[in-house]
Structure formats: structure tokens, C-alpha cells
Scaffold this active site. Structure first.
Site, PDB file in Angstrom:
ATOM      1  N   ASN A   8       4.812   5.982   1.276  1.00 30.40           N
ATOM      2  CA  ASN A   8       5.104   5.705  -0.136  1.00 30.40           C
ATOM      3  C   ASN A   8       4.393   6.723  -1.041  1.00 30.40           C
ATOM      4  O   ASN A   8       3.174   6.676  -1.205  1.00 30.40           O
ATOM      5  CB  ASN A   8       4.606   4.277  -0.432  1.00 30.40           C
ATOM      6  CG  ASN A   8       4.963   3.811  -1.826  1.00 30.40           C
ATOM      7  OD1 ASN A   8       5.020   4.614  -2.744  1.00 30.40           O
ATOM      8  ND2 ASN A   8       5.180   2.523  -1.970  1.00 30.40           N
ATOM      9  N   GLU A  31       4.082  -2.299  11.456  1.00 30.27           N
ATOM     10  CA  GLU A  31       3.333  -3.314  10.697  1.00 30.27           C
ATOM     11  C   GLU A  31       3.399  -4.645  11.430  1.00 30.27           C
ATOM     12  O   GLU A  31       4.482  -5.166  11.698  1.00 30.27           O
ATOM     13  CB  GLU A  31       3.896  -3.465   9.282  1.00 30.27           C
ATOM     14  CG  GLU A  31       3.452  -2.337   8.389  1.00 30.27           C
ATOM     15  CD  GLU A  31       3.518  -2.683   6.904  1.00 30.27           C
ATOM     16  OE1 GLU A  31       3.640  -3.878   6.554  1.00 30.27           O
ATOM     17  OE2 GLU A  31       3.437  -1.741   6.110  1.00 30.27           O
ATOM     18  N   ASP A  60      -2.494  -1.199   2.717  1.00 28.12           N
ATOM     19  CA  ASP A  60      -1.499  -2.263   2.789  1.00 28.12           C
ATOM     20  C   ASP A  60      -1.620  -3.120   1.533  1.00 28.12           C
ATOM     21  O   ASP A  60      -2.714  -3.575   1.183  1.00 28.12           O
ATOM     22  CB  ASP A  60      -1.690  -3.119   4.049  1.00 28.12           C
ATOM     23  CG  ASP A  60      -0.431  -3.903   4.362  1.00 28.12           C
ATOM     24  OD1 ASP A  60       0.669  -3.331   4.230  1.00 28.12           O
ATOM     25  OD2 ASP A  60      -0.526  -5.081   4.703  1.00 28.12           O
ATOM     26  N   LYS A 171      -3.299   2.327 -15.193  1.00 30.46           N
ATOM     27  CA  LYS A 171      -3.055   1.467 -14.018  1.00 30.46           C
ATOM     28  C   LYS A 171      -4.204   1.624 -13.023  1.00 30.46           C
ATOM     29  O   LYS A 171      -4.757   0.641 -12.540  1.00 30.46           O
ATOM     30  CB  LYS A 171      -1.712   1.817 -13.361  1.00 30.46           C
ATOM     31  CG  LYS A 171      -1.419   0.906 -12.160  1.00 30.46           C
ATOM     32  CD  LYS A 171      -0.155   1.236 -11.391  1.00 30.46           C
ATOM     33  CE  LYS A 171      -0.109   0.411 -10.094  1.00 30.46           C
ATOM     34  NZ  LYS A 171       0.919   0.831  -9.146  1.00 30.46           N
ATOM     35  N   HIS A 176      -5.276  -3.198  -8.445  1.00 21.82           N
ATOM     36  CA  HIS A 176      -5.721  -3.584  -7.100  1.00 21.82           C
ATOM     37  C   HIS A 176      -6.077  -2.345  -6.275  1.00 21.82           C
ATOM     38  O   HIS A 176      -7.092  -2.285  -5.622  1.00 21.82           O
ATOM     39  CB  HIS A 176      -4.615  -4.410  -6.431  1.00 21.82           C
ATOM     40  CG  HIS A 176      -3.273  -3.733  -6.448  1.00 21.82           C
ATOM     41  ND1 HIS A 176      -2.613  -3.426  -7.619  1.00 21.82           N
ATOM     42  CD2 HIS A 176      -2.488  -3.245  -5.453  1.00 21.82           C
ATOM     43  CE1 HIS A 176      -1.492  -2.803  -7.330  1.00 21.82           C
ATOM     44  NE2 HIS A 176      -1.390  -2.674  -6.028  1.00 21.82           N
TER      45      HIS A 176
HETATM   46  P1  ITT Z   1       3.586   2.113   3.671  1.00 21.31           P
HETATM   47  O1  ITT Z   1       3.534   0.841   4.505  1.00 21.31           O
HETATM   48  O2  ITT Z   1       4.198   3.274   4.414  1.00 21.31           O
HETATM   49  O3  ITT Z   1       2.262   2.443   3.067  1.00 21.31           O
HETATM   50  P2  ITT Z   1       5.085   0.504   1.795  1.00 21.31           P
HETATM   51  O4  ITT Z   1       5.607   0.818   0.430  1.00 21.31           O
HETATM   52  O5  ITT Z   1       6.007  -0.220   2.723  1.00 21.31           O
HETATM   53  O6  ITT Z   1       4.564   1.886   2.432  1.00 21.31           O
HETATM   54  P3  ITT Z   1       3.290  -1.775   1.681  1.00 21.31           P
HETATM   55  O7  ITT Z   1       3.851  -2.482   2.853  1.00 21.31           O
HETATM   56  O8  ITT Z   1       1.829  -1.811   1.470  1.00 21.31           O
HETATM   57  O9  ITT Z   1       3.713  -0.236   1.690  1.00 21.31           O
HETATM   58  O10 ITT Z   1       3.939  -2.206   0.322  1.00 21.31           O
HETATM   59  C1  ITT Z   1       4.340  -3.489   0.051  1.00 21.31           C
HETATM   60  C2  ITT Z   1       5.307  -3.501  -1.084  1.00 21.31           C
HETATM   61  O11 ITT Z   1       4.574  -3.569  -2.301  1.00 21.31           O
HETATM   62  C3  ITT Z   1       6.246  -2.307  -1.203  1.00 21.31           C
HETATM   63  O12 ITT Z   1       7.483  -2.832  -1.599  1.00 21.31           O
HETATM   64  C4  ITT Z   1       5.628  -1.458  -2.283  1.00 21.31           C
HETATM   65  O13 ITT Z   1       6.599  -0.755  -3.027  1.00 21.31           O
HETATM   66  C5  ITT Z   1       4.950  -2.509  -3.140  1.00 21.31           C
HETATM   67  N1  ITT Z   1       3.737  -2.008  -3.747  1.00 21.31           N
HETATM   68  C6  ITT Z   1       2.617  -1.585  -3.109  1.00 21.31           C
HETATM   69  N2  ITT Z   1       1.703  -1.175  -4.010  1.00 21.31           N
HETATM   70  C7  ITT Z   1       2.265  -1.373  -5.227  1.00 21.31           C
HETATM   71  C8  ITT Z   1       1.838  -1.143  -6.540  1.00 21.31           C
HETATM   72  O14 ITT Z   1       0.667  -0.599  -6.805  1.00 21.31           O
HETATM   73  N3  ITT Z   1       2.660  -1.460  -7.543  1.00 21.31           N
HETATM   74  C9  ITT Z   1       3.876  -1.999  -7.298  1.00 21.31           C
HETATM   75  N4  ITT Z   1       4.360  -2.222  -6.101  1.00 21.31           N
HETATM   76  C10 ITT Z   1       3.567  -1.915  -5.054  1.00 21.31           C
END
Ligand code: ITT
Length: 190
Positions: A8, A31, A60, A171, A176
Site C-alpha cells: 500500500n 495474512e 497491519d 494526519k 494511529h
Molecule cells: P498491506 O497488507 O500490503 O500492508 P493493506 O492495505 O491490505 O496493505 P492492511 O491490511 O493493514 O493493509 O489494511 C487494512 C485496510 O485498512 C486497507 O483497506 C487499507 O486501505 C485500510 N487502511 C490502512 N491504514 C489506513 C489509514 O491510515 N487510513 C485509511 N485506511 C487505512
């Protein structure tokens, strides 16, 4: 050099603002299905360390809606890809009186060595330990507002603004991820 393991690019932009030396490692680690972020980050950091054979930081994150017992939480990525962020917002508004929620981020650090950190997942006999750092922000689910950020940013409001209405710096100062990065950086640099 520290590898920030994620597919991401939004996460990498935010991580670089706090840790300029990190490089993205675009590795899609498997995952685990788990109701908590900690074991997912720990298993991901181990898999990424074994893949890279170098220090890694796995991120995560998820949106935990109180009225849905924390859903989508660890399933936030799957839910974004299937149902979509706007539909999550509409579902919350339709089904819930209380729209309280929290965004959480758990960072897992692994370099193959024993780690002296406040929270360490030791794993099994043949596993390298993983240090865990968490950031959590309370807020509410709202109808989408703002053009910035990524993922759930338009529907998560804290301090009167959605993450998507904030500049990247705003932000990062309160998010978080910003908090988890601060906790990691204080330990790593300290
Ligand atoms: P990786 O696992 O490859 O890191 P991912 O986007 O799938 O990429 P996560 O499983 O941690 O990562 O993300 C969970 C979801 O939350 C995913 O849909 C992200 O777009 C979203 N997300 C994570 N951090 C965020 C943030 O700071 N603001 C908004 N959405 C977020």
C-alpha cells in the site's frame, strides 16, 4: 536500511514522513485470519524477514467499529476490496445509533536478533522474535468527506475532521500510524 513491508503506497508515504530512511518492500505476506492485529503483524514480520533476510517493519491496520464488535477490524482490507468504503459508512449509519470507532495500527519489527522492547512476540522455538508497537485513535464513522489520504480516510472523523480532510502532516501528527511510528522510532533510535 529498514524495509517497510507493504503493498500500500499510502502507508509508505506516511511512514517516510516519520522515518525518512525506510524503503518500501512490496511483499504480499500471507495474512493470518485472526480477530486481533498483533498476531497478524507478528506472523507477517517473520515471513517478511525470512523473505528479505534483512530488518523489516510490517504495518497491519484496521477500522474497528464499536457497534459491530470491532468489525471490519483485521478484515478491513478484504471489506474495502469487496464492499467498499462508502458502503461501510452507509451500513454503519443505517444499522447503528452509536457510530464510535477506532483506527488501529500495529507495527511488527524483526531483524532476526533477540529484541529488548516493551512488547515482544516470541513465537515458536525456531522463530525470530518480533517487537510490536501500536497506535490507536478514537473517532466516529461519518458520511464521506475530503479528498486526501487513502482507504477509509473519508469516513473516519476525529477532532472534528475526517482523515481525508487533513493534510498529510496533520494526519500523521494524530493518526494511529503516526503514533505507532513514534513509538517504534523512540525505541529504535533510543
Ligand atoms: P498491506 O497488507 O500490503 O500492508 P493493506 O492495505 O491490505 O496493505 P492492511 O491490511 O493493514 O493493509 O489494511 C487494512 C485496510 O485498512 C486497507 O483497506 C487499507 O486501505 C485500510 N487502511 C490502512 N491504514 C489506513 C489509514 O491510515 N487510513 C485509511 N485506511 C487505512
Amino acid at each position: 536500511m529498514l524495509r517497510y513491508v507493504t503493498t500500500n503506497p499510502g502507508k509508505v508515504r506516511e511512514a517516510r514522513a516519520r522515518l525518512p530512511a525506510v524503503e518500501q518492500l512490496d511483499f504480499d505476506y500471507p495474512e493470518q485470519q485472526h480477530p486481533d492485529l498483533d498476531p497478524i503483524a507478528a506472523a507477517g514480520a517473520r515471513a517478511a524477514y525470512r523473505h528479505a533476510d534483512a530488518p523489516v517493519l510490517v504495518d497491519d491496520a484496521g477500522l474497528f467499529v464499536d457497534g459491530f464488535d470491532g468489525f471490519p477490524g483485521p478484515y478491513s482490507s478484504f471489506v474495502e476490496q469487496t464492499v467498499g468504503v462508502a458502503a461501510v459508512g452507509r451500513l454503519c449509519a443505517r444499522e447503528l445509533d452509536d457510530l464510535d470507532a477506532a483506527f488501529r495500527c500495529v507495527l511488527g519489527y524483526c531483524d532476526g536478533e533477540a529484541l529488548d522492547a516493551p512488547r515482544v512476540d516470541a513465537g515458536g522455538d525456531d522463530d525470530p522474535p518480533v517487537a510490536l508497537f501500536e497506535g490507536r485513535v478514537a473517532g466516529h464513522v461519518v458520511p464521506p468527506r475530503g479528498d486526501g489520504g487513502f482507504g477509509y480516510d473519508p469516513i473516519f472523523e476525529t477532532d472534528g475532521a475526517t482523515y481525508a480532510e487533513m493534510t498529510p502532516d496533520e494526519k500523521n501528527e494524530r493518526s494511529h500510524r503516526g503514533r505507532a511510528l513514534d513509538a517504534f522510532a523512540d525505541w529504535h533510535e533510543g
